[in-house]
Design a protein around this motif. Structure first.
Motif, PDB file in Angstrom:
ATOM      1  N   THR A   1       4.002   3.920   2.901  1.00  0.00           N
ATOM      2  CA  THR A   1       5.436   3.811   2.594  1.00  0.00           C
ATOM      3  C   THR A   1       6.294   4.068   3.829  1.00  0.00           C
TER       4      THR A   1
ATOM      5  N   HIS B   1       6.940  -2.878  -4.413  1.00  0.00           N
ATOM      6  CA  HIS B   1       6.378  -2.160  -5.549  1.00  0.00           C
ATOM      7  C   HIS B   1       5.075  -1.463  -5.175  1.00  0.00           C
ATOM      8  N   LYS B   2       5.006  -0.175  -5.494  1.00  0.00           N
ATOM      9  CA  LYS B   2       3.749   0.554  -5.294  1.00  0.00           C
ATOM     10  C   LYS B   2       2.743   0.167  -6.368  1.00  0.00           C
ATOM     11  N   HIS B   3       3.244  -0.098  -7.555  1.00  0.00           N
ATOM     12  CA  HIS B   3       2.434  -0.607  -8.664  1.00  0.00           C
ATOM     13  C   HIS B   3       3.250  -1.670  -9.377  1.00  0.00           C
TER      14      HIS B   3
ATOM     15  N   ASP C   1       0.853  -1.191   0.000  1.00  0.00           N
ATOM     16  CA  ASP C   1       0.000   0.000   0.000  1.00  0.00           C
ATOM     17  C   ASP C   1       0.890   1.244   0.000  1.00  0.00           C
ATOM     18  N   ALA C   2       0.885   1.969  -1.122  1.00  0.00           N
ATOM     19  CA  ALA C   2       1.776   3.124  -1.269  1.00  0.00           C
ATOM     20  C   ALA C   2       1.530   4.190  -0.208  1.00  0.00           C
ATOM     21  N   ASP C   3       0.324   4.252   0.336  1.00  0.00           N
ATOM     22  CA  ASP C   3       0.018   5.238   1.374  1.00  0.00           C
ATOM     23  C   ASP C   3       0.726   4.932   2.690  1.00  0.00           C
TER      24      ASP C   3
ATOM     25  N   GLU D   1      15.586   3.682  -3.911  1.00  0.00           N
ATOM     26  CA  GLU D   1      14.199   4.122  -3.800  1.00  0.00           C
ATOM     27  C   GLU D   1      13.889   5.084  -4.943  1.00  0.00           C
TER      28      GLU D   1
ATOM     29  N   ASP E   1      10.071   6.597  -7.330  1.00  0.00           N
ATOM     30  CA  ASP E   1       8.644   6.846  -7.149  1.00  0.00           C
ATOM     31  C   ASP E   1       7.798   5.594  -7.314  1.00  0.00           C
ATOM     32  N   LYS E   2       8.411   4.469  -7.727  1.00  0.00           N
ATOM     33  CA  LYS E   2       7.643   3.238  -7.930  1.00  0.00           C
ATOM     34  C   LYS E   2       8.059   2.093  -7.008  1.00  0.00           C
ATOM     35  N   ASP E   3       9.355   2.021  -6.667  1.00  0.00           N
ATOM     36  CA  ASP E   3       9.878   0.837  -5.987  1.00  0.00           C
ATOM     37  C   ASP E   3      10.837   1.195  -4.854  1.00  0.00           C
TER      38      ASP E   3
ATOM     39  N   SER F   1      -3.942  -1.486 -11.389  1.00  0.00           N
ATOM     40  CA  SER F   1      -3.724  -0.312 -10.537  1.00  0.00           C
ATOM     41  C   SER F   1      -4.207  -0.525  -9.106  1.00  0.00           C
TER      42      SER F   1
END
Length: 386
Positions: A129, A164-166, A125-127, A146, A148-150, A179
């Motif tokens: 991080t 992975h965020k996505h 869950d990217a929220d 690090e 913006d994605k991983d 997504s």
């Protein structure tokens, strides 16, 4: 030995390992060291340990193979135990995550070590991080990279995690499907925050990940094996409407049909290994790449993203990516993995080195690259991608 011959022998060894059939006959003047090197590039040498042990009489190669097998088996078994502990930690801390790639795929192989994974890929869950960083730091993991994605983590002696965020890029046709894949995937048994991808999601992602590497630098034999075993295990159980509609929207349906047919021709026990010209071309391309692609393949992919037509622009980008590209720093200067503070010195050395490169050699390399580009275009056409 010709790359296609090495590839064919490897396919026959894999079939022997999967189905227990007889060992293939090796050609005269066969070089087992070349085969071993080829298997290592495709990350399947240790997976074929028992088969090669029966076929090889070179003591030096057997010793290397045994050492590799024992080392990787220890790492794989240790990582499996470590991952159970990490997932339990995340579950207790209410962090929603979902392991993907090798962690999920290995269950569909006859032997889970046949699809060995020496790192773990996890969607999170990217929220959350900051919470993930806190937990990993508290557990002794080092944040190596690090963006913006991983996020990439390492803990001695050999534990590696990719978070992975996505799982697909924003510009990929598959982004819409994946997504929100984490939160719409069911929970794994006995966990309250650890998710497991649906069978349809896993099947589609196996192909999407295969395609990403195939067009982005190259994909090796193991990607075809993944598709073969996932299809055998899941195809009869999944929602075909969701599968086919999704692949059509992602422009992957033709690629899927070609690769599935090829996988069965190569690995199925009933197949006689008769390939048409297009399939032979695809196999040659995959044999050349190693597991995750070649330098030429990655450079070509980068150039295609920057320059579509003008050859003088391609020439500029070729020089940039092969000789100056900063993202190749770890390959060109392995010492940076131990001391990143040396980066400025490496940068100066790189500029000096490039200024002394023989221009005739560069032009010759570039001409070879253009021939390789034409070859890859014909491969993509055979694979249903153009």
């Amino acid at each position: 030995m010709d790359i296609s011959a090495l590839g064919e022998i490897t396919i026959r060894l894999i079939r022997c390992a999967i189905h227990g059939c007889s060992l293939p006959e090796f050609p005269e003047k066969f070089n087992i060291k070349e085969l071993y090197s080829f298997l290592r590039r495709h990350l399947i040498s240790a997976s074929l340990y028992d088969v090669i042990k029966r076929a090889c009489n070179d003591e030096a190669v057997l010793k290397k193979l045994e050492e590799e097998y024992i080392s990787l088996k220890i790492q794989a078994d240790s990582l499996k135990q470590e991952n159970k502990r990490i997932l339990t930690l995340f579950d207790e801390e209410n962090l929603d995550v979902m392991p993907i790639k090798g962690y999920e795929l290995e269950q569909y192989y006859p032997d889970d070590f046949f699809r060995r994974s020496l790192d773990i890929d996890i969607v999170f869950d990217a929220d959350k991080t900051d919470k993930l960083k806190e937990l990993m730091a508290r557990d002794g993991y080092i944040l190596e990279c690090e963006n913006d994605k991983d996020l990439s983590y390492y803990k001695p002696p050999f534990f590696c995690y990719e978070f992975h965020k996505h799982i697909t890029a924003n510009d990929q046709a598959s982004f819409e499907y994946f997504s929100d894949i984490l939160m719409r995937s069911p929970l794994n048994d006995n966990y309250k925050n650890i998710h497991r991808m649906t069978k349809e999601g896993l099947y589609i992602y196996t192909l999407v990940h295969f395609h990403k590497h195939f067009v982005g630098g190259g994909a090796g034999i193991r990607f075809l094996l993944d598709l073969y075993f996932v299809d055998k295990a899941l195809f009869d159980e999944i929602d075909k409407t969701e599968l086919f509609d999704s692949l059509q929207k992602m422009n992957l349906y033709n690629f899927y049909q070609k690769m599935k047919s090829l996988a069965y021709k190569l690995f199925d026990e009933e197949s006689n290994l008769e390939l048409d010209d297009g399939e032979s071309l695809i196999c040659k391309y995959m044999y050349m790449q190693g597991c995750f692609g070649s330098d030429s393949g990655h450079i070509m992919d980068l150039i295609k993203k920057k320059s579509q037509n003008a050859r003088h622009m391609k020439y500029f980008y070729y020089i940039w990516y092969k000789y100056l590209f900063q993202e190749r720093r770890y390959k060109n200067y392995p010492i940076l993995k131990k001391s990143y503070a040396l980066l400025p010195l490496c940068f100066v050395h790189r500029i000096i080195k490039c200024s002394t490169i023989d221009r005739k050699k560069v032009k010759k390399d570039y001409q070879s690259f253009l021939k390789y580009e034409d070859f890859v275009d014909s491969v993509f056409l055979a694979a249903g991608l153009q």
